[in-house]
Design an enzyme around this catalytic site. Structure first.
Site, PDB file in Angstrom:
ATOM      1  N   THR A  73      31.325  37.532  35.756  1.00 23.20           N
ATOM      2  CA  THR A  73      32.637  37.949  36.241  1.00 23.20           C
ATOM      3  C   THR A  73      33.295  36.752  36.907  1.00 23.20           C
ATOM      4  O   THR A  73      32.617  35.984  37.605  1.00 23.20           O
ATOM      5  CB  THR A  73      32.530  39.107  37.250  1.00 23.20           C
ATOM      6  OG1 THR A  73      33.704  39.157  38.066  1.00 23.20           O
ATOM      7  CG2 THR A  73      31.337  38.935  38.164  1.00 23.20           C
ATOM      8  N   CYS A 128      39.680  36.766  33.729  1.00 21.90           N
ATOM      9  CA  CYS A 128      38.939  37.975  34.073  1.00 21.90           C
ATOM     10  C   CYS A 128      38.282  38.418  32.775  1.00 21.90           C
ATOM     11  O   CYS A 128      38.957  38.522  31.743  1.00 21.90           O
ATOM     12  CB  CYS A 128      39.860  39.060  34.621  1.00 21.90           C
ATOM     13  SG  CYS A 128      39.017  40.616  34.926  1.00 21.90           S
TER      14      CYS A 128
END
Length: 230
Positions: free
Chosen positions: A83, A196
């Site tokens: 992430t 992202c």
């Protein structure tokens, strides 16, 4: 091949993409029935998201540090935080283990520089684009980084948490992202970083007027390359 340790679950939707990327890249490089050697520690994202919202980053960092220690104990030779946003606590994770952490922003910056570009737009959560922990790494590598205006940042953040992390993909959200990317290009961006990992569920090369840099894929490519080193 070395064993890749994955700190995932943030969200599991994008972690599943990491697993697919790692195995497809390994198969393509080695052929036949080859697949990636990897171990996964998947956290409860609801707990992490609450800590993010409350600004309790040291506590979130300790959760990920413990995940990294577990991966090392399980035999991982290197570790990935799957992430972008949680690279806010990358230093805590790196300090918790003796194996190397492959930093997502650095893998992304390497890919951008290799493409010959230096002016890039950055899409991501509000944490990622507004704070320095990620954007600063990109800028330190020599890139000029453009971020959306406040309205653009808000829509990108909302779609990530309220749709993509839940596996929801909407055409109207794709159109909104296209508008944000067009604005970044108009401001001077020569490429767009999908900063992202969930954004890759929504946006592909056909949605951008300039090259995109899909960070989950780039991270996986860098991990496979590192794992194949003698």
């Amino acid at each position: 091949m070395k064993t890749i340790g994955l700190i995932g679950g943030m969200s599991w939707e994008s972690t599943a993409e990491y697993y697919r990327h790692l195995n497809e890249i390994t198969r393509d490089r080695l052929g036949g029935l080859h697949s990636a050697r990897c171990v996964l520690y998947s956290v409860d994202f609801a707990e992490i998201e609450q800590l993010q919202t409350q600004g309790r980053w040291p506590e979130a960092g300790e959760i990920l540090a413990e995940a990294a220690r577990s991966l090392e104990a399980a035999g991982a030779d290197l570790v990935l935080i799957c992430t972008n946003t949680m690279h806010k606590v990358a230093d805590a994770v790196e300090a918790a283990v003796s194996i190397p952490l492959l930093h997502l922003a650095e893998a992304t910056a390497d890919a951008v520089r290799a493409s010959g570009l230096s002016r890039v737009g950055l899409l991501g959560t509000a944490f990622t684009v507004e704070q320095d922990f990620y954007r600063g790494r990109l800028e330190a590598s020599g890139l000029d980084v453009f971020i959306p205006d406040s309205a653009g940042r808000a829509v990108v953040h909302q779609v990530i948490y309220e749709e993509l992390c839940l596996g929801v993909v909407k055409e109207e959200s794709r159109a909104a992202y296209r508008k944000v990317m067009d604005d970044l290009v108009a401001a001077g961006a020569e490429g767009i970083i999908l900063g992202c990992t969930e954004i890759e569920l929504l946006i592909g090369p056909e949605d951008s007027p300039v090259p995109i840099f899909a960070t989950a894929r780039l991270h996986a490519e860098a991990a496979v390359a590192a794992a194949q080193l003698a």
